[in-house]
Structures are given as C-alpha cells and as structure tokens.
Design a protein around this motif. Structure first.
Motif, mmCIF file in Angstrom:
data_model
loop_
_atom_site.group_PDB
_atom_site.id
_atom_site.type_symbol
_atom_site.label_atom_id
_atom_site.label_comp_id
_atom_site.label_asym_id
_atom_site.label_seq_id
_atom_site.Cartn_x
_atom_site.Cartn_y
_atom_site.Cartn_z
ATOM 1 N N GLY A 1 0.934 -1.088 0.382
ATOM 2 C CA GLY A 1 0.003 0.202 -0.254
ATOM 3 C C GLY A 1 1.424 1.435 0.354
ATOM 4 N N TYR A 2 2.382 1.371 0.936
ATOM 5 C CA TYR A 2 2.465 2.200 0.740
ATOM 6 C C TYR A 2 3.691 2.445 -0.519
ATOM 7 C CZ TYR A 2 6.086 6.236 2.231
ATOM 8 O OH TYR A 2 6.780 7.091 2.177
ATOM 9 N N ILE A 3 3.744 1.688 -0.907
ATOM 10 C CA ILE A 3 4.826 1.671 -2.153
ATOM 11 C C ILE A 3 3.809 1.850 -3.803
ATOM 12 C CG2 ILE A 3 5.736 0.350 -4.232
ATOM 13 C CD1 ILE A 3 6.319 -1.654 -2.398
ATOM 14 N N GLU A 4 2.466 2.060 -3.194
ATOM 15 C CA GLU A 4 1.828 2.375 -4.487
ATOM 16 C C GLU A 4 0.910 3.548 -3.980
ATOM 17 O OE1 GLU A 4 -1.372 -0.421 -4.353
ATOM 18 O OE2 GLU A 4 -0.146 -1.791 -5.246
ATOM 19 N N THR A 5 0.968 3.959 -3.054
ATOM 20 C CA THR A 5 0.480 5.316 -2.701
ATOM 21 C C THR A 5 1.208 6.042 -1.764
ATOM 22 O OG1 THR A 5 -0.345 4.348 -0.461
ATOM 23 C CG2 THR A 5 -1.861 4.317 -2.289
ATOM 24 N N GLN A 6 1.982 6.031 -0.755
ATOM 25 C CA GLN A 6 3.166 6.487 -0.429
ATOM 26 C C GLN A 6 2.024 7.431 0.407
ATOM 27 O OE1 GLN A 6 6.616 8.069 -2.492
ATOM 28 N NE2 GLN A 6 6.744 7.028 -4.029
ATOM 29 N N ASP A 7 1.126 6.887 1.231
ATOM 30 C CA ASP A 7 0.035 8.567 1.902
ATOM 31 C C ASP A 7 0.399 7.886 3.545
ATOM 32 O OD1 ASP A 7 -0.946 6.006 2.546
ATOM 33 O OD2 ASP A 7 -2.902 6.379 1.727
ATOM 34 N N GLU A 8 -0.028 8.984 4.109
ATOM 35 C CA GLU A 8 0.799 8.940 5.306
ATOM 36 C C GLU A 8 -0.503 7.267 6.760
ATOM 37 O OE1 GLU A 8 2.121 10.407 7.150
ATOM 38 O OE2 GLU A 8 2.879 12.095 5.288
ATOM 39 N N GLN A 9 -1.135 7.390 5.818
ATOM 40 C CA GLN A 9 -2.230 6.463 6.651
ATOM 41 C C GLN A 9 -1.565 4.821 6.736
ATOM 42 O OE1 GLN A 9 -5.396 7.033 7.624
ATOM 43 N NE2 GLN A 9 -5.067 4.346 8.789
ATOM 44 N N ALA A 10 -1.134 5.410 5.321
ATOM 45 C CA ALA A 10 0.484 3.695 5.282
ATOM 46 C C ALA A 10 1.582 3.670 6.449
ATOM 47 C CB ALA A 10 0.738 3.478 4.136
ATOM 48 N N LEU A 11 1.725 4.849 6.838
ATOM 49 C CA LEU A 11 3.356 4.872 7.773
ATOM 50 C C LEU A 11 2.301 4.544 9.147
ATOM 51 C CD1 LEU A 11 4.986 7.663 6.248
ATOM 52 C CD2 LEU A 11 5.295 5.421 6.232
ATOM 53 N N TYR A 12 0.896 5.177 9.065
ATOM 54 C CA TYR A 12 0.936 4.958 10.531
ATOM 55 C C TYR A 12 0.171 3.534 10.661
ATOM 56 C CZ TYR A 12 -3.315 4.757 13.827
ATOM 57 O OH TYR A 12 -3.864 4.530 15.292
ATOM 58 N N GLY A 13 0.485 2.781 9.961
ATOM 59 C CA GLY A 13 -0.227 1.194 9.617
ATOM 60 C C GLY A 13 1.253 0.534 10.336
ATOM 61 N N ALA A 14 2.563 1.461 9.755
ATOM 62 C CA ALA A 14 3.295 0.720 10.114
ATOM 63 C C ALA A 14 3.761 0.922 11.525
ATOM 64 C CB ALA A 14 5.010 1.583 9.170
ATOM 65 N N GLU A 15 3.476 2.140 12.005
ATOM 66 C CA GLU A 15 3.664 2.463 13.618
ATOM 67 C C GLU A 15 2.632 1.402 14.329
ATOM 68 O OE1 GLU A 15 2.555 6.322 16.294
ATOM 69 O OE2 GLU A 15 2.246 6.527 14.642
ATOM 70 N N GLN A 16 1.426 1.040 14.232
ATOM 71 C CA GLN A 16 0.423 0.848 14.687
ATOM 72 C C GLN A 16 1.443 -1.147 14.512
ATOM 73 O OE1 GLN A 16 -1.767 1.315 16.708
ATOM 74 N NE2 GLN A 16 -1.015 3.436 15.894
ATOM 75 N N ILE A 17 1.907 -1.589 13.446
ATOM 76 C CA ILE A 17 2.368 -3.124 13.787
ATOM 77 C C ILE A 17 3.805 -2.869 14.063
ATOM 78 C CG2 ILE A 17 3.617 -3.157 11.293
ATOM 79 C CD1 ILE A 17 2.509 -5.984 10.363
ATOM 80 N N SER A 18 4.757 -1.819 14.163
ATOM 81 C CA SER A 18 5.903 -1.776 15.090
ATOM 82 C C SER A 18 5.591 -2.143 16.707
ATOM 83 C CB SER A 18 6.067 -0.595 15.252
ATOM 84 O OG SER A 18 6.633 -0.849 13.509
ATOM 85 N N LYS A 19 4.113 -1.929 17.304
ATOM 86 C CA LYS A 19 3.783 -1.988 18.689
ATOM 87 C C LYS A 19 3.834 -3.221 18.630
ATOM 88 C CE LYS A 19 2.314 3.327 18.962
ATOM 89 N NZ LYS A 19 1.283 3.616 19.394
ATOM 90 N N SER A 20 3.514 -3.996 18.216
ATOM 91 C CA SER A 20 2.760 -5.475 17.536
ATOM 92 C C SER A 20 3.802 -6.233 17.630
ATOM 93 C CB SER A 20 1.957 -5.901 16.668
ATOM 94 O OG SER A 20 0.670 -5.191 16.485
#
Length: 336
Positions: free
Chosen positions: A17-36
């Motif tokens: 998703g980030y490679i295709e859109t490079q939007d902030e929402q994808a980065l937020y997802g990365a932050e959440q999965i990092s916590k996991s």
C-alpha cells in the motif's frame, strides 16, 4: 494461520500500500504493526526478513543488487540483535548491582550511626559525606559513665562494599571494649590485632582515637597513621597540628602505639578530619593544608555543627559539587 504468518501478510499489505500510494495512512499502519512486533518480541532481524520476503512477493523482478543489499542488511541486524540483547542483559545486571549497593549503603548508614554525645564542656559538630554510595570513612562517639567523651575518626584504604564491611567490623569491635577504662594506645593496639586477623591484606585502616576527661580537662589521644588534625589555642590564637605517630592498623599484629596528652581550656578547639578534606582539589591541583585552616578560621565564631557544615559547603563548591573522596570533619569547641 500462526502469529508470524499473520504478521508477514499484514506487513506485505502495508508495504504494498505504501509503495503504491506513499500516503500517511500506510505509515500509521507501520507504526501500529511496530508496536505489535515489540509486544510479541519480534527481533529486528525477523522484521528485516519479513521485509525481504514481502518485497520479493510484491516485486519478483527485484534487481539482484537490491536483493543482495537486503541480505546484507539482514546479517547486520542479526549482529545488532545479538549485541542489543547482550547490552540489555548487562544493563539489567548493572541496575541490579546498583540496587544492592543502595540497600548496602542504607544498612551501613544505620549500622555505623553514632549519636553526638551531649556535654556541658564541649560543643561538638560532625559531618561525614561519602564520595559514592558507600562511605570509607568512619567516626564514633562514646560517653562514659564518668562523663568522659571518646572520639574515633578513621579512613579505610580501599573503597566500596569491602571497605563498608570492614568499617562495620571495626565498629562492633569497638563496642566490645570498655573504652572509658582503656587508654587510647591500648584501644588502637587491640583494634590493630582485629584488623590484622580479619581484613584483607590489601586494605589498611588509619585511625585517630581520643578521650576527653572533663575532670582533668585533658585530651588523651593516639594515632594509627591517620591524617593529622589541628589544635587551636584560644589563649594564643594559633593553630598547630597534632603530633602523634603510629603505624596504620592491620600491618603488624605486634605494633604498639603511644598515648599523648593535651590540656584543653575554654576557647580551645579540636579539629579532626580525613584526607578527603585536606586533599580537596581545585581542578587537578590539591589544595594546601593552610587553605583548610583559613576556611575554618572564617567560620570559627559559629557553633561547631555550623562550622563543619559551612566548611563542607565551601569545598563542595570548590570541587563543582563532585567529591573525589569521602569527606569527614569533626570539630570540638571547649565552651566551659
């Protein structure tokens, strides 16, 4: 599907998703999965491996050099993970040791506590501040049934917990003596045999031991290699060093000590100290002993406890509030 498979699929979806859109929402997802990842104790090299696998699935035609660089990153993170685990273990051990030393320091303070005796003849002030958590200095007071005051000040050559244990041993050895009935030289000789038998040969103890007899107005004293204190004569308005020779405790079990005596009159003052006072530094230069006297002179008009407090504050500021050695100062003023 196990946890790691779920992580792999979610990570690939987020990366795609980030490679295709490079939007902030994808980065937020990365932050959440990092916590996991943290919650599930996923190691850094596992995360890099997830990234490599996801990238290969998203772009099978990935250039060989990019894939090779990712493999290099994976090896780097494996080494990093191992080093980080070792660091964490060492840090936990360090915190554990600090906690144990803190408890030991509290116990030492409680075990070696010595109350200042109340007497009509003398105004007594004491300050003893360790450079680190454990104090290698020691002071001790005993008031005899005849009104006599016994004073000991000591410094152990050696620091840390072994020094603290040695001081505790000295304290309890002294508690077993009928001090008011023993001469100062006999007490040092007895302590010397205790130290020689029970303290590690690499450690030695210096001590100055004195007894004030109110009936005669005399101070009897002996020294075991301790830093010379000062006697102030109110009549002559002069300071002079105590002249008392003696070998440090713990070297030779057969060492004998000499007892000296001094008549104390109203207006006189006794200054006892450890080398943490006389070896204070201005930068890398040791102060002169005369400078210690000059500082004491400037506060002589104050009560004894206020004198030692002010002298300590002076040298604390001089050393930028970082003591190089334990600081112990005892002052006795003859007021009657």
């Amino acid at each position: 599907m196990d946890t790691r498979e779920l992580f792999a699929r979610n990570y690939k979806d987020l990366l795609k998703g980030y490679i295709e859109t490079q939007d902030e929402q994808a980065l937020y997802g990365a932050e959440q999965i990092s916590k996991s990842f943290i919650k599930n104790n996923i190691l850094p090299e596992e995360i890099v491996n997830l990234h490599i696998q996801a990238l290969l699935e998203i772009s099978p035609e990935l250039h060989d050099q990019i894939q090779t660089s990712m493999n290099f990153l994976l090896e780097t993170m494996i080494s990093y993970g191992l080093a980080h685990q070792e660091y964490q273990l060492l840090r936990e051990k360090q915190l554990e040791i600090k906690s144990e030393i803190h408890v030991a320091a509290r116990m030492q303070k409680m075990l070696l506590k010595s109350a200042i005796p109340k007497t009509d003849d003398l105004d007594i002030g004491v300050i003893s501040v360790p450079a680190n958590q454990m104090n290698g200095d020691y002071h001790h007071f005993v008031k005899g049934k005849d009104g006599s005051i016994s004073i000991a000040i000591a410094d152990i050559i050696g620091k840390g917990i072994p020094a603290a244990l040695s001081m505790s041993m000295i304290k309890y050895a002294m508690d077993s003596f009928p001090e008011s009935e023993m001469s100062t030289d006999a007490i040092l000789a007895s302590l010397n045999r205790v130290v020689e038998r029970n303290v590690d040969p690499s450690m030695f103890i210096t001590m100055f031991y004195a007894q004030y007899k109110p009936g005669s107005g005399k101070l009897y004293y002996s020294s075991a290699g301790h830093e010379p204190g000062f006697f102030y004569s109110g009549k002559d308005n002069t300071f002079r060093e105590f002249e008392a020779k003696g070998l440090v405790l713990g070297v030779n079990p057969d060492t004998t000590y000499s007892q000296y005596e001094l008549e104390i009159e109203k207006g006189d003052m006794i200054v006892l100290l450890t080398d943490g006072v006389t070896e204070c530094r201005k930068g890398d230069v040791f102060i002169e002993r005369n400078e210690v006297l000059e500082v004491i002179k400037s506060y002589m008009h104050l009560p004894a406890q206020e004198i030692v407090n002010q002298v300590y504050r002076h040298f604390e500021r001089l050393q930028n509030f970082q003591l190089r050695d334990d600081f112990t100062l005892v002052i006795l003023k003859k007021v009657v």
